[in-house]
Design an enzyme around this catalytic site. Structure first.
Site, PDB file in Angstrom:
ATOM      1  N   ASN A 160       1.533  -6.238  -3.205  1.00  0.00           N
ATOM      2  CA  ASN A 160       1.838  -4.821  -3.456  1.00  0.00           C
ATOM      3  C   ASN A 160       3.345  -4.625  -3.395  1.00  0.00           C
ATOM      4  OD1 ASN A 160       2.619  -3.999  -0.641  1.00  0.00           O
ATOM      5  ND2 ASN A 160       0.539  -4.738  -0.249  1.00  0.00           N
ATOM      6  N   ASP A 217      -9.251  -5.618   9.467  1.00  0.00           N
ATOM      7  CA  ASP A 217      -8.365  -4.465   9.635  1.00  0.00           C
ATOM      8  C   ASP A 217      -7.556  -4.684  10.920  1.00  0.00           C
ATOM      9  OD1 ASP A 217      -7.286  -1.902  10.383  1.00  0.00           O
ATOM     10  OD2 ASP A 217      -8.479  -1.123   8.710  1.00  0.00           O
ATOM     11  N   ILE A 218      -6.272  -4.947  10.742  1.00  0.00           N
ATOM     12  CA  ILE A 218      -5.424  -5.325  11.884  1.00  0.00           C
ATOM     13  C   ILE A 218      -5.239  -4.144  12.841  1.00  0.00           C
ATOM     14  CG2 ILE A 218      -3.115  -6.165  12.522  1.00  0.00           C
ATOM     15  CD1 ILE A 218      -3.212  -7.375   9.511  1.00  0.00           C
ATOM     16  N   PHE A 258       0.245   3.568   9.945  1.00  0.00           N
ATOM     17  CA  PHE A 258       0.796   4.321   8.826  1.00  0.00           C
ATOM     18  C   PHE A 258      -0.361   4.646   7.890  1.00  0.00           C
ATOM     19  CE2 PHE A 258       5.490   4.541   8.216  1.00  0.00           C
ATOM     20  CZ  PHE A 258       5.866   4.091   9.461  1.00  0.00           C
ATOM     21  N   LYS A 301      -8.072   8.462   8.864  1.00  0.00           N
ATOM     22  CA  LYS A 301      -7.711   7.075   9.248  1.00  0.00           C
ATOM     23  C   LYS A 301      -7.421   6.969  10.740  1.00  0.00           C
ATOM     24  CE  LYS A 301      -6.196   4.996   5.012  1.00  0.00           C
ATOM     25  NZ  LYS A 301      -5.168   4.871   4.007  1.00  0.00           N
ATOM     26  N   LYS A 330      -9.650   4.305  12.584  1.00  0.00           N
ATOM     27  CA  LYS A 330      -9.015   3.072  13.066  1.00  0.00           C
ATOM     28  C   LYS A 330      -8.723   3.120  14.567  1.00  0.00           C
ATOM     29  CE  LYS A 330      -7.226   1.923   8.543  1.00  0.00           C
ATOM     30  NZ  LYS A 330      -6.739   0.697   7.941  1.00  0.00           N
TER      31      LYS A 330
HETATM   32  O1  PMT Z   1       7.847  -1.475   2.897  1.00  0.00           O
HETATM   33  P1  PMT Z   1       8.504  -0.274   2.247  1.00  0.00           P
HETATM   34  O2  PMT Z   1       8.893  -0.544   0.812  1.00  0.00           O
HETATM   35  O3  PMT Z   1       9.623   0.290   3.061  1.00  0.00           O
HETATM   36  O4  PMT Z   1       7.394   0.876   2.137  1.00  0.00           O
HETATM   37  C1  PMT Z   1       6.925   1.472   3.310  1.00  0.00           C
HETATM   38  C2  PMT Z   1       5.398   1.663   3.294  1.00  0.00           C
HETATM   39  C3  PMT Z   1       5.011   2.605   2.186  1.00  0.00           C
HETATM   40  C4  PMT Z   1       4.709   0.309   3.082  1.00  0.00           C
HETATM   41  C5  PMT Z   1       5.014   2.238   4.693  1.00  0.00           C
HETATM   42  O5  PMT Z   1       5.682   3.455   4.889  1.00  0.00           O
HETATM   43  C6  PMT Z   1       3.524   2.462   4.797  1.00  0.00           C
HETATM   44  O6  PMT Z   1       2.986   3.495   4.457  1.00  0.00           O
HETATM   45  N1  PMT Z   1       2.800   1.439   5.319  1.00  0.00           N
HETATM   46  C7  PMT Z   1       1.323   1.395   5.378  1.00  0.00           C
HETATM   47  C8  PMT Z   1       0.801   1.002   4.044  1.00  0.00           C
HETATM   48  C9  PMT Z   1      -0.696   0.892   4.010  1.00  0.00           C
HETATM   49  O7  PMT Z   1      -1.202  -0.158   3.798  1.00  0.00           O
HETATM   50  O8  PMT Z   1      -1.332   1.985   4.288  1.00  0.00           O
HETATM   51  P2  PMT Z   1      -2.957   2.116   4.334  1.00  0.00           P
HETATM   52  O9  PMT Z   1      -3.148   3.589   4.316  1.00  0.00           O
HETATM   53  O10 PMT Z   1      -3.599   1.286   3.315  1.00  0.00           O
HETATM   54  O11 PMT Z   1      -3.319   1.515   5.745  1.00  0.00           O
HETATM   55  C10 PMT Z   1      -3.423   2.324   6.925  1.00  0.00           C
HETATM   56  C11 PMT Z   1      -2.983   1.560   8.137  1.00  0.00           C
HETATM   57  O12 PMT Z   1      -3.874   0.463   8.368  1.00  0.00           O
HETATM   58  C12 PMT Z   1      -1.589   0.948   8.047  1.00  0.00           C
HETATM   59  O13 PMT Z   1      -1.004   1.034   9.316  1.00  0.00           O
HETATM   60  C13 PMT Z   1      -1.854  -0.502   7.673  1.00  0.00           C
HETATM   61  O14 PMT Z   1      -0.829  -1.364   8.167  1.00  0.00           O
HETATM   62  C14 PMT Z   1      -3.162  -0.749   8.401  1.00  0.00           C
HETATM   63  N2  PMT Z   1      -4.039  -1.755   7.789  1.00  0.00           N
HETATM   64  C15 PMT Z   1      -4.551  -1.587   6.540  1.00  0.00           C
HETATM   65  C16 PMT Z   1      -5.416  -2.516   6.039  1.00  0.00           C
HETATM   66  C17 PMT Z   1      -5.776  -3.649   6.807  1.00  0.00           C
HETATM   67  N3  PMT Z   1      -6.589  -4.558   6.357  1.00  0.00           N
HETATM   68  N4  PMT Z   1      -5.247  -3.792   8.033  1.00  0.00           N
HETATM   69  C18 PMT Z   1      -4.408  -2.864   8.535  1.00  0.00           C
HETATM   70  O15 PMT Z   1      -3.923  -3.017   9.674  1.00  0.00           O
END
Ligand code: PMT
Length: 429
Positions: free
Chosen positions: A227, A324-325, A342, A356, A360
């Site tokens: 991504n 999911d970490i 995030f 979320k 989570k």
């Molecule tokens: O890296 P940059 O270019 O500076 O951009 C920043 C960012 C947009 C990446 C950052 O601000 C951000 O939003 N990060 C989270 C991106 C994301 O994957 O969001 P999500 O809504 O899909 O996931 C929600 C949360 O679960 C996040 O904390 C993610 O790290 C976590 N996650 C998601 C999937 C997974 N399998 N394991 C996780 O831990």
């Protein structure tokens, strides 16, 4: 005038870590025989990776040469208020703004008098007056000069102005007299600087794990699903936490930006690797999941490069869910006392983000609206986020990712100071 001398081999590997490793120091060397100890001080700073800029006064130049200072600090030396070159490249305002701490060593009676009375007639005194950063001085002078009521009056004024004063030692002076006025040794000044940060760092002794960047999920040995995350936001948070004295482990996917200074960085590729690195780094006090982790991976990546053959239809990829970490950390037996996720959403940002937070099991969610064009966030330098906790929603203004990181770290500082808050969180789980 800027004294531009270039690098020499100073003979030491920068291997020692210290609370100063993530810090930036502006060292002002004024006139005094003790100036030679400041050369050793610069060497000690550089040995731990501290970033050092040096201003040398006219008096200081009588005792140490710009060449030695430049070679040891690995930067040009600043000597002249009126040099156009200095002012355009690094003026007195910027010199003071870039430092976390200004140290004046040795601080001569003359410079102390100027500081106490707001006199600005050279680069050092002007920078000190223009500074909005903490200042520490190490007075060094003849015992008679030290004992004079005028010197003591000036020191009293500086104390009231919030300047940190390192008391001079008692002993034999270079002038042959004995008494109070010797500048402490470089190791003592180094320790005073370390203590300053340790005592002023609310998160010293805390540990944090931060995830950052994308994950790459392999399709075959040469292709992957990834991504647009650049790691800028996650890396900025790791750097700001480290500046507050936190012992940070940064687990990052493939990015092209440098690892932050003073942070233990673990590079991974896939979500499964990231989960392993994160759980291995537990226990920690704080977890921040800023990485853009792939929700799915290809169930069985091809061992060989997938070939395009004439007449063959496009291959179909079968996906399986990644761990999911964030959810794993939230329910881990060694759960950090503050778990922050995030949420990157393209629509209905706050509702999805709140969902979320609950699903989570984290304490806070930092929500940002992402998209490819008008509001990219991914890869951009700025971000506009909303901080959602179990009970509050705060919309923050658009800011650089560094400033977003600073705001988040300020919130973390406030939260971890509030033991009651943590207690109610842990009993609610
Ligand atoms: O890296 P940059 O270019 O500076 O951009 C920043 C960012 C947009 C990446 C950052 O601000 C951000 O939003 N990060 C989270 C991106 C994301 O994957 O969001 P999500 O809504 O899909 O996931 C929600 C949360 O679960 C996040 O904390 C993610 O790290 C976590 N996650 C998601 C999937 C997974 N399998 N394991 C996780 O831990």
């Amino acid at each position: 005038m800027v004294q531009d001398f270039f690098l020499f081999d100073i003979g030491d590997d920068m291997t020692e870590t210290s609370v100063l490793s993530t810090r930036s120091i502006l060292l002002i060397i004024s006139g005094g025989i003790a100036a030679y100890k400041s050369l050793e001080l610069i060497r000690l700073f550089r040995k731990t990776g501290t970033y050092v800029r040096v201003i040398l006064t006219k008096g200081g130049e009588q005792f140490v040469t710009p060449l030695s200072v430049s070679a040891l600090s690995e930067h040009p030396v600043y000597t002249d208020l009126w040099s156009l070159k200095d002012e355009s490249e690094m003026g007195h305002i910027r010199l003071s703004r870039e430092a976390d701490l200004i140290i004046v060593a040795p601080a001569s009676a003359n410079l102390i008098a100027k500081m106490a009375n707001g006199i600005t007639d050279d680069l050092a005194s002007t920078t000190l007056l223009a500074s909005n950063k903490p200042i520490m001085i190490s007075p060094a002078m003849n015992p008679e000069m030290w004992a004079k009521p005028s010197t003591q009056r000036n020191l009293e004024i500086l104390k009231q102005d919030g300047i940190h004063i390192i008391a001079p030692n008692v002993g034999d002076m270079a002038c042959g007299e004995t008494g109070t006025g010797r500048m402490p040794e470089a190791t003592e000044l180094f320790k005073a600087a370390e203590d300053f940060f340790l005592n002023n760092q609310p998160l010293a002794a805390k540990t944090a794990i931060v995830t950052s960047g994308p994950t790459y999920e392999p399709i075959d040995p040469v292709r992957f699903i990834g991504n647009r995350s650049s790691g800028k936001q996650g890396h900025a948070i790791a750097a700001e936490l480290a500046k507050q004295g936190v012992n940070v482990t940064l687990v990052t996917g493939p990015v092209s930006i440098p690892a932050p200074h003073g942070v233990k960085t673990i590079a991974i590729e896939t979500a499964e690797d990231m989960k392993l690195a994160v759980t291995n780094a537990l226990p920690a006090d704080i977890f921040v999941g800023a990485a853009a982790v792939a929700d799915w991976r290809v169930e069985t990546p091809s061992v060989q490069k997938m070939k395009k053959r004439v007449g063959q239809t496009a291959p179909e990829l079968k996906f399986t869910e990644n761990p999911d970490i964030l959810a794993t950390v939230s329910t881990h037996p060694n759960r950090p006392s503050l778990v922050i996720g995030f949420a990157a959403e393209t629509e209905d940002v706050l509702n999805y983000a709140r969902a979320k937070l609950v699903k989570k099991g984290c304490d806070w969610i930092v929500a940002n609206q992402v998209g490819k064009d008008a509001n990219p966030v991914f890869g951009a330098d700025d971000n506009q986020v909303t901080l959602i906790t179990r009970t509050t929603t705060e919309n923050w203004p658009s800011a650089s990712k560094t400033d977003v990181a600073k705001m988040l770290v300020n919130k973390i500082v406030e939260d971890l100071k509030d033991e009651q808050q943590q207690l109610s969180r842990s009993t609610a789980k």
